[in-house]
Write a protein that holds these residues in place. Structure first.
Motif, mmCIF file in Angstrom:
data_model
loop_
_atom_site.group_PDB
_atom_site.id
_atom_site.type_symbol
_atom_site.label_atom_id
_atom_site.label_comp_id
_atom_site.label_asym_id
_atom_site.label_seq_id
_atom_site.Cartn_x
_atom_site.Cartn_y
_atom_site.Cartn_z
ATOM 1 N N GLY A 48 0.811 -1.208 0.000
ATOM 2 C CA GLY A 48 0.000 0.000 0.000
ATOM 3 C C GLY A 48 0.844 1.256 0.000
ATOM 4 O O GLY A 48 2.029 1.241 -0.353
ATOM 5 N N PRO A 49 0.250 2.381 0.423
ATOM 6 C CA PRO A 49 0.967 3.658 0.402
ATOM 7 C C PRO A 49 1.990 3.822 1.515
ATOM 8 O O PRO A 49 2.742 4.795 1.520
ATOM 9 N N ALA A 50 2.036 2.900 2.469
ATOM 10 C CA ALA A 50 2.946 3.034 3.603
ATOM 11 C C ALA A 50 4.265 2.325 3.344
ATOM 12 O O ALA A 50 4.327 1.327 2.628
ATOM 13 N N THR A 51 5.325 2.865 3.930
ATOM 14 C CA THR A 51 6.595 2.141 4.034
ATOM 15 C C THR A 51 6.533 1.299 5.299
ATOM 16 O O THR A 51 6.249 1.814 6.382
ATOM 17 N N ASP A 107 3.084 10.587 2.637
ATOM 18 C CA ASP A 107 2.336 11.493 1.770
ATOM 19 C C ASP A 107 0.948 11.755 2.320
ATOM 20 O O ASP A 107 0.261 10.836 2.786
ATOM 21 N N GLN A 108 0.546 13.010 2.235
ATOM 22 C CA GLN A 108 -0.813 13.363 2.602
ATOM 23 C C GLN A 108 -1.767 12.820 1.542
ATOM 24 O O GLN A 108 -1.439 12.776 0.360
ATOM 25 N N ALA A 149 -10.986 9.577 1.970
ATOM 26 C CA ALA A 149 -10.535 8.908 3.182
ATOM 27 C C ALA A 149 -9.016 8.811 3.218
ATOM 28 O O ALA A 149 -8.362 8.607 2.198
ATOM 29 N N ASP A 150 -8.452 8.981 4.403
ATOM 30 C CA ASP A 150 -7.006 8.947 4.610
ATOM 31 C C ASP A 150 -6.615 7.550 5.096
ATOM 32 O O ASP A 150 -7.037 7.122 6.179
ATOM 33 N N PRO A 151 -5.820 6.795 4.330
ATOM 34 C CA PRO A 151 -5.465 5.438 4.774
ATOM 35 C C PRO A 151 -4.722 5.416 6.099
ATOM 36 O O PRO A 151 -4.877 4.462 6.882
ATOM 37 N N ARG A 196 1.100 13.749 13.236
ATOM 38 C CA ARG A 196 1.988 14.700 12.543
ATOM 39 C C ARG A 196 3.005 13.963 11.691
ATOM 40 O O ARG A 196 3.233 14.316 10.534
ATOM 41 N N ASP A 197 3.631 12.956 12.271
ATOM 42 C CA ASP A 197 4.603 12.166 11.517
ATOM 43 C C ASP A 197 3.949 11.088 10.656
ATOM 44 O O ASP A 197 4.636 10.442 9.858
ATOM 45 N N ARG A 198 2.653 10.859 10.845
ATOM 46 C CA ARG A 198 1.905 9.857 10.070
ATOM 47 C C ARG A 198 2.588 8.492 10.172
ATOM 48 O O ARG A 198 2.958 7.878 9.170
ATOM 49 N N VAL A 199 2.750 8.058 11.405
ATOM 50 C CA VAL A 199 3.480 6.820 11.647
ATOM 51 C C VAL A 199 2.757 5.981 12.701
ATOM 52 O O VAL A 199 2.146 6.517 13.630
ATOM 53 N N LEU A 200 2.814 4.660 12.519
ATOM 54 C CA LEU A 200 2.313 3.698 13.487
ATOM 55 C C LEU A 200 3.471 2.807 13.897
ATOM 56 O O LEU A 200 4.287 2.411 13.060
ATOM 57 N N VAL A 201 3.547 2.476 15.184
ATOM 58 C CA VAL A 201 4.514 1.497 15.673
ATOM 59 C C VAL A 201 3.716 0.340 16.253
ATOM 60 O O VAL A 201 2.905 0.525 17.165
#
Length: 394
Positions: free
Chosen positions: A53-56, A80-81, A86-88, A118-123
Motif C-alpha cells: 500500500g501507500p505506507a513504508t 504522503d498526505q 478517506a485517509d489510509p 503529525r509524523d503519520r506513523v504507526l509502531v
C-alpha cells in the motif's frame, strides 16, 4: 576519463529511494517512541517489509532501554498526505486504536504501541516471521491449509463479535484524528445499475426484474443497521498471519464499520476480491461458515437458525458476485479457452455456485438466471473453465 555507468540507472535510483523511505520510517518511529516514553529510543537493523500500500513498512530492532518494549517492532510510515477522500493512515490508526483498547484475547491483530498524526506513523507489535494464509494455501499440506482456513474463519468471527456495537467508538476516534468518515458504499449504486447492460452486451442475457429486485434487497441488507461490526475490507490471504494463537489480521488502510455479512460473503466466495483467488474443495466453505457462526451467534442469535443464516449469506453472495461482475466482466477475454487458474474460470464457478445456493433458499428468479450466466460464460470459455483448487488441495 570515461565513467562506467553500466551498474547505475533506474534500479540504483529505485534502491536509493527505498533506502531513503526506510530511513524516514525509522526516524519517524524513533521520534514517536521517544515522545511516547519520554526518553530517546534508538532503532537499528531496519528491514524493508515491502508493503503493497501507500505506507513504508519496516521491521527494526530496539536498542536496549529501560522500557518494556519488545526486541523488534514494525513501523508503518505514511509520508504522503492523501489527495482527497478517506485517509489510509487515519483509517489504519483508528482501526488499531479500536483493537488495542480490547484485551489481547479479543484483539485479532498486532498491538498498537505508538502512533502520531503529525509524523503519520504507526509502531506495532511484531508478530515475527510467521507464514501468511497465502503461504499455507500455496504449500503442499492440505491439512495445514484446512486448519489455517478454519482459524481464519474463527478469527473473522471473533473480530466481528468483539467489535459489534462499537461503531460510535470508531467514528469518535476517527474524528479525533481528523479523518473524514469512511463509507464502503461509494459508487456501489452506480456500479450495480451498470451490471444489467453489461451482461446483456457481453453475454446476450437480459436481466429479469425479479433479479434486479433481489440485488436491490441485498444492497439494502448490506446497509442495514443490523449485524454491523468492524471490517478490515481487504480480506486477501496475504494480509493474514497464521500464528500459534490463530490467524491475525494486518493492513487496515480501508478499515471501516459495515455489515459483517459483507465480509461473510468471502466464506462462500473465498477471497474473491483478491486477483489470485482460486477454489476450495467440497465442504470447506461450509466448515468455514460453521466456524464463523460459532463465534458470532452469541452476539447475533438469529444466525442460530440455519435458514436465516443461509438466506442472509446468499444475499451477500449475490451482491458480491454482482459487484465483481460490474467491476471486471467488461475486461474479461471471452474469446479464448480459459485456463483453470484464470479470472474467467473464477466467474464461471462463482455464478454456478450462486445458482446452487440461491436454489437452496428459493431466491426468486436468481437460480435460473445465475445458471444461464454461468452456462453462457462456459460456452465461450471452453471445457476447462472450472476454477482450480489452491495448490494445497490439488
Amino acid at each position: 576519463m570515461t565513467v562506467d555507468t553500466s551498474s547505475t540507472g533506474d534500479a540504483g535510483v529505485g534502491a536509493g529511494a527505498e533506502q531513503l523511505a526506510v530511513a524516514a520510517a525509522v526516524a519517524a518511529g524513533e521520534s514517536v517512541l521517544s515522545r511516547r516514553f519520554g526518553s530517546p529510543i534508538t532503532l537499528v537493523a531496519p528491514e524493508d517489509l515491502a508493503g503493497s500500500g501507500p505506507a513504508t513498512v519496516v521491521r527494526a530492532r530496539v536498542v536496549s532501554s529501560s522500557f518494556a518494549l519488545p526486541r523488534t517492532l514494525v513501523i508503518k510510515h505514511y509520508p504522503d498526505q492523501p489527495a482527497a477522500g478517506a485517509d489510509p493512515f487515519a483509517q489504519e490508526a483508528v482501526s488499531y486504536q479500536l483493537f488495542t483498547a480490547l484485551s489481547p484475547d479479543e484483539r485479532m491483530c498486532p498491538e498498537l504501541l505508538a502512533h502520531d498524526g503529525r509524523d503519520r506513523v504507526l509502531v506495532l507489535e511484531d508478530l515475527g516471521r510467521t507464514p501468511t494464509l497465502e503461504d499455507k494455501l500455496y504449500a503442499r499440506d492440505s491439512r495445514a491449509a484446512e486448519r489455517a482456513l478454519l482459524s481464519w474463519a474463527r478469527s473473522l468471527g471473533r473480530l466481528h463479535a468483539n467489535t459489534a456495537g462499537r461503531e460510535a467508538d470508531f467514528n469518535a476516534l476517527l474524528r479525533r484524528l481528523g479523518g473524514p468518515a469512511k463509507s464502503d458504499s461509494g459508487g456501489v449504486d452506480e456500479l450495480c445499475a451498470r451490471v444489467p447492460s453489461l451482461i446483456q452486451e457481453r453475454l446476450g442475457i437480459p436481466v429479469p426484474d425479479e433479479v434486479r429486485a433481489q440485488v436491490t434487497a441485498a444492497l439494502e441488507q448490506s446497509r442495514s443497521a443490523g449485524f454491523r461490526a468492524f471490517s478490515p475490507v481487504e480480506l486477501s490471504p496475504d494480509n493474514n498471519l497464521v500464528t500459534g494463537q490463530g490467524v491475525r489480521f494486518l493492513d487496515f488502510e480501508y478499515g471501516c464499520v459495515r455489515s459483517a455479512l459483507v465480509d461473510a460473503a468471502h466464506l462462500r466466495l473465498p477471497f474473491a476480491s483478491w486477483p489470485d483467488a482460486l477454489a476450495l474443495p467440497a465442504g470447506m466453505s461450509e466448515a468455514m461458515i460453521a466456524a464463523w457462526r460459532a463465534e458470532v451467534v452469541g452476539i447475533w442469535p438469529a444466525f442460530a437458525d440455519d435458514e436465516v443464516l443461509a438466506t442472509h449469506l446468499t444475499a451477500s453472495e449475490l451482491l458480491r458476485v454482482w459487484l465483481i461482475t460490474g467491476e471486471e466482466l467488461g475486461a474479461l477475454n471471452l474469446s479464448r479457452h480459459a485456463a483453470p487458474v484464470s479470472r474467467e474460470a473464477a466467474f464461471v464457478t462463482w455464478w454456478r455456485d450462486l445458482a446452487k445456493h440461491a436454489g437452496y433458499v428459493r431466491m426468486t428468479a436468481v437460480p435460473e438466471f445465475a445458471a444461464r450466466v454461468a452456462a453462457a460464460l462456459a460456452a465461450r470459455l471452453g471445457p476447462h473453465a472450472d476454477l482450480a483448487f489452491y495448490p494445497a488441495f490439488r
